[in-house]
Design a protein around this motif. Structure first.
Motif, PDB file in Angstrom:
ATOM      1  N   GLY A 187       0.679  -1.226  -0.109  1.00 41.46           N
ATOM      2  CA  GLY A 187       0.019   0.032  -0.156  1.00 41.46           C
ATOM      3  C   GLY A 187       0.993   1.279   0.007  1.00 41.46           C
ATOM      4  O   GLY A 187       2.065   1.234   0.336  1.00 41.46           O
ATOM      5  N   ALA A 188       0.309   2.334  -0.382  1.00 43.91           N
ATOM      6  CA  ALA A 188       1.041   3.753  -0.478  1.00 43.91           C
ATOM      7  C   ALA A 188       0.801   4.455   0.748  1.00 43.91           C
ATOM      8  O   ALA A 188      -0.545   4.351   1.429  1.00 43.91           O
ATOM      9  N   GLU A 189       1.525   5.484   1.020  1.00 42.37           N
ATOM     10  CA  GLU A 189       1.050   6.418   2.176  1.00 42.37           C
ATOM     11  C   GLU A 189       0.044   7.384   1.371  1.00 42.37           C
ATOM     12  O   GLU A 189      -0.245   7.367   0.370  1.00 42.37           O
ATOM     13  N   PRO A 190      -1.019   7.743   2.545  1.00 45.71           N
ATOM     14  CA  PRO A 190      -2.066   8.573   2.118  1.00 45.71           C
ATOM     15  C   PRO A 190      -1.512   9.758   0.961  1.00 45.71           C
ATOM     16  O   PRO A 190      -0.568  10.227   1.302  1.00 45.71           O
ATOM     17  N   LEU A 191      -2.294   9.876  -0.007  1.00 41.22           N
ATOM     18  CA  LEU A 191      -1.910  10.798  -0.971  1.00 41.22           C
ATOM     19  C   LEU A 191      -2.608  12.230  -0.730  1.00 41.22           C
ATOM     20  O   LEU A 191      -3.808  12.398   0.021  1.00 41.22           O
ATOM     21  N   THR A 192      -1.966  13.209  -1.227  1.00 39.88           N
ATOM     22  CA  THR A 192      -2.444  14.700  -0.845  1.00 39.88           C
ATOM     23  C   THR A 192      -3.796  14.832  -2.075  1.00 39.88           C
ATOM     24  O   THR A 192      -4.036  13.978  -2.859  1.00 39.88           O
ATOM     25  N   THR A 193      -4.615  15.923  -1.828  1.00 37.92           N
ATOM     26  CA  THR A 193      -5.270  16.056  -2.636  1.00 37.92           C
ATOM     27  C   THR A 193      -4.970  16.294  -4.080  1.00 37.92           C
ATOM     28  O   THR A 193      -5.451  15.779  -5.206  1.00 37.92           O
ATOM     29  N   GLY A 194      -3.713  17.096  -4.126  1.00 36.77           N
ATOM     30  CA  GLY A 194      -3.213  17.298  -5.451  1.00 36.77           C
ATOM     31  C   GLY A 194      -2.761  16.101  -6.271  1.00 36.77           C
ATOM     32  O   GLY A 194      -3.099  16.114  -7.461  1.00 36.77           O
ATOM     33  N   GLN A 195      -2.262  15.169  -5.396  1.00 32.94           N
ATOM     34  CA  GLN A 195      -1.810  13.889  -5.959  1.00 32.94           C
ATOM     35  C   GLN A 195      -3.030  13.108  -6.405  1.00 32.94           C
ATOM     36  O   GLN A 195      -2.794  12.560  -7.283  1.00 32.94           O
ATOM     37  N   TRP A 196      -4.063  12.828  -5.572  1.00 32.58           N
ATOM     38  CA  TRP A 196      -5.362  12.372  -6.198  1.00 32.58           C
ATOM     39  C   TRP A 196      -5.833  13.015  -7.519  1.00 32.58           C
ATOM     40  O   TRP A 196      -6.107  12.211  -8.525  1.00 32.58           O
ATOM     41  N   ILE A 197      -5.776  14.229  -7.569  1.00 39.90           N
ATOM     42  CA  ILE A 197      -6.353  14.920  -8.896  1.00 39.90           C
ATOM     43  C   ILE A 197      -5.374  14.630  -9.944  1.00 39.90           C
ATOM     44  O   ILE A 197      -5.859  14.355 -11.050  1.00 39.90           O
ATOM     45  N   TYR A 198      -4.090  14.517  -9.869  1.00 43.70           N
ATOM     46  CA  TYR A 198      -3.299  14.060 -10.830  1.00 43.70           C
ATOM     47  C   TYR A 198      -3.274  12.977 -11.194  1.00 43.70           C
ATOM     48  O   TYR A 198      -2.901  12.524 -12.312  1.00 43.70           O
ATOM     49  N   LEU A 199      -3.402  11.943 -10.174  1.00 39.58           N
ATOM     50  CA  LEU A 199      -3.270  10.304 -10.376  1.00 39.58           C
ATOM     51  C   LEU A 199      -4.860  10.387 -11.604  1.00 39.58           C
ATOM     52  O   LEU A 199      -4.507   9.500 -12.439  1.00 39.58           O
ATOM     53  N   GLY A 200      -5.983  10.826 -11.014  1.00 41.37           N
ATOM     54  CA  GLY A 200      -6.970  10.781 -12.079  1.00 41.37           C
ATOM     55  C   GLY A 200      -6.954  11.465 -13.464  1.00 41.37           C
ATOM     56  O   GLY A 200      -6.913  10.675 -14.425  1.00 41.37           O
ATOM     57  N   TYR A 201      -6.087  12.406 -13.293  1.00 46.72           N
ATOM     58  CA  TYR A 201      -5.682  13.024 -14.773  1.00 46.72           C
ATOM     59  C   TYR A 201      -4.736  12.221 -15.455  1.00 46.72           C
ATOM     60  O   TYR A 201      -5.028  11.968 -16.473  1.00 46.72           O
ATOM     61  N   GLY A 202      -3.707  11.643 -14.776  1.00 48.63           N
ATOM     62  CA  GLY A 202      -2.720  10.641 -15.498  1.00 48.63           C
ATOM     63  C   GLY A 202      -3.471   9.232 -15.924  1.00 48.63           C
ATOM     64  O   GLY A 202      -3.178   8.799 -17.077  1.00 48.63           O
ATOM     65  N   ILE A 203      -4.427   8.734 -15.293  1.00 52.22           N
ATOM     66  CA  ILE A 203      -4.884   7.886 -15.813  1.00 52.22           C
ATOM     67  C   ILE A 203      -5.922   8.168 -17.043  1.00 52.22           C
ATOM     68  O   ILE A 203      -5.993   7.315 -17.758  1.00 52.22           O
ATOM     69  N   ALA A 204      -6.472   9.246 -17.044  1.00 49.41           N
ATOM     70  CA  ALA A 204      -7.289   9.691 -18.172  1.00 49.41           C
ATOM     71  C   ALA A 204      -6.246   9.715 -19.411  1.00 49.41           C
ATOM     72  O   ALA A 204      -6.434   9.519 -20.541  1.00 49.41           O
TER      73      ALA A 204
END
Length: 455
Positions: free
Chosen positions: A405-422
């Motif tokens: 598992g990963a350390e808790p992500l910041t809000t910015g990391q979650w947004i970038y992760l969703g964007y990166g998946i897109a």
């Protein structure tokens, strides 16, 4: 043996509007991605990057010339950012945006220099892969010097094929001077260029880079041959060739590790590098010329760092010193995506390499290697644990988030992760649809026989 299938039915060429739409979508994705890198992702301010920052700060605020081993050529170019930050009370925030701005400037130059010399779909795909689906996605988070060298060598080589030879070689020389260990790589690349153009005078470019390296050493450390690395070595560990400074690592084991190891191998962090692409370059003379120059530089880096006692880059994410390998790797993938062959097996390999590259980019940008050093360097020495991170898949930075598992992500990391998946889905859509069409064509005789069966 590759499986050959019948050529797909001929279809009409896409309209100009479709091309413009794709260009606008991809340009928007690239611009938005850079904005996410600058403002959403946390910056890395540890290791060599922090030392370089403190040296720059001492130079600009106190006039103290640092005598450390890390080159100051790259950080000096970030002086405007430091000055802007200092004037508004946040020099760290501004200076740590240096590498993503270097990356943005580099790909902008590549686009404007090559947009009329290479097919624009290939060029846009190359930029997207380089930014989002390569090792650059992680390296731009910090202030280390590899991005400076890689971008200047990229820009310089593009200038070369654009008939700007002297500015191009000067750019390459400055970039390589920021990482003196890259001098052999530059020498190999220059030899390739001399062989192609039959002009010995371009060897002066290597002399210029050597002169810059020696001048910095003389100014900062009192002698042109004083590198600061003379006694630099790691601790004596369980690894049989540890604890010895300089180019003390057996090149055979170094090459195996830098190519095939799960935690540091180019096969996993830059898989496009191993895809055959020259035949698909076809009539793209500029593309072939650039690709050959880039490969020569990567081979030079591999040969020198395979002998370096710290070939692994220690706890840094992936094959730290081989960042430039991301350039030919991304270009090869872009060509294979835009100029597919007629082999099902080749399409499968392209999809696998593309998927792994996309994950490497996402993993590096969002997850990085935050957790891995805690496992492999718990006391700072890595005496027994470091080889685990170098060679085992469970503790590779690429796969460890799935294990522990990963350390808790910041809000910015979650947004970038969703964007990166897109973005990754967009990059994968074409190759996957093409592979599905090949498989449908290949399976159609079998499907017809099944439908014709009677009880």
């Amino acid at each position: 043996m590759s499986i050959r299938v019948a050529a797909p039915p001929q279809v009409h060429a896409p309209s100009t509007d479709d091309g413009r739409l794709a260009a606008r979508v991809e340009t928007g994705l690239i611009i938005a991605g850079f904005a996410g890198m600058l403002f959403l992702l946390p910056r890395l301010d540890w290791g060599d990057g922090s030392i370089r920052y403190f040296q720059l700060t001492a130079l600009l605020s106190q006039g103290t010339v640092p005598d450390g081993k890390y080159s100051m050529i790259g950080p000096l170019f970030s002086t405007p950012l430091w000055l802007i930050g200092d004037s508004v009370g946040s020099p760290v925030w501004w200076t740590l945006r240096y590498n993503p701005l270097l990356l943005a400037g580099g790909v902008a130059f590549v686009w404007f220099a090559l947009r009329d010399r290479l097919p624009r779909p290939i060029l846009r795909r190359f930029v997207m892969l380089l930014v989002f689906a390569s090792m650059f996605a992680h390296h731009q988070l910090g202030y280390n010097g590899e991005v400076f060298t890689a971008i200047l060598v990229l820009v310089g080589t593009v200038a070369l094929v654009g008939r700007k030879a002297w500015p191009g070689w000067l750019t390459v020389a400055v970039g390589v001077a920021g990482t003196p260990a890259a001098l052999p790589a530059m020498a190999l690349m220059t030899s390739k260029w001399i062989w192609d153009v039959r002009r010995l005078r371009w060897g002066l470019a290597v002399c210029a880079a050597v002169a810059l390296v020696m001048a910095e050493a003389w100014l900062r450390r009192g002698g042109p041959l004083t590198t600061g690395y003379e006694t630099d070595s790691g601790p004596r560990t369980i690894m049989p060739y540890s604890g010895v400074p300089g180019l003390s690592y057996p090149i055979f084991f170094g090459l195996l590790s830098l190519i095939f190891s799960f935690g540091k191998g180019l096969l996993f962090f830059a898989p496009g590098l191993f895809l055959p692409v020259r035949q698909r370059l076809g009539d793209l003379a500029v593309g072939r010329q650039l690709y050959d120059l880039w490969l020569a530089f990567v081979v030079g880096l591999l040969l020198i760092y395979a002998m370096y006692w710290s070939w692994s880059g220690s706890s840094f994410w992936g094959p730290r010193y081989l960042l430039f390998a991301a350039v030919p790797a991304a270009f090869a993938l872009a060509v294979r995506c835009c100029r597919p062959g007629d082999s099902v097996l080749a399409d499968v390999i392209t999809v696998l390499a593309l998927g792994l590259s996309i994950w490497a980019g996402l993993n590096g940008a969002v997850f990085g290697d935050v957790d891995v050093p805690k496992v492999c360097w718990p006391d700072g020495s890595g005496q027994y644990e470091a080889p685990i991170c170098f060679y085992t898949p469970e503790f590779s930075a690429l796969w460890h988030p799935f294990v522990a598992g990963a350390e808790p992500l910041t809000t910015g990391q979650w947004i970038y992760l969703g964007y990166g998946i897109a973005v990754g889905s967009y990059l994968m859509a074409g190759p996957l649809l093409r592979l599905a069409g090949h498989l449908r064509t290949w399976m159609s005789p079998t499907a017809a026989r099944v439908r014709a069966m009677r009880w």
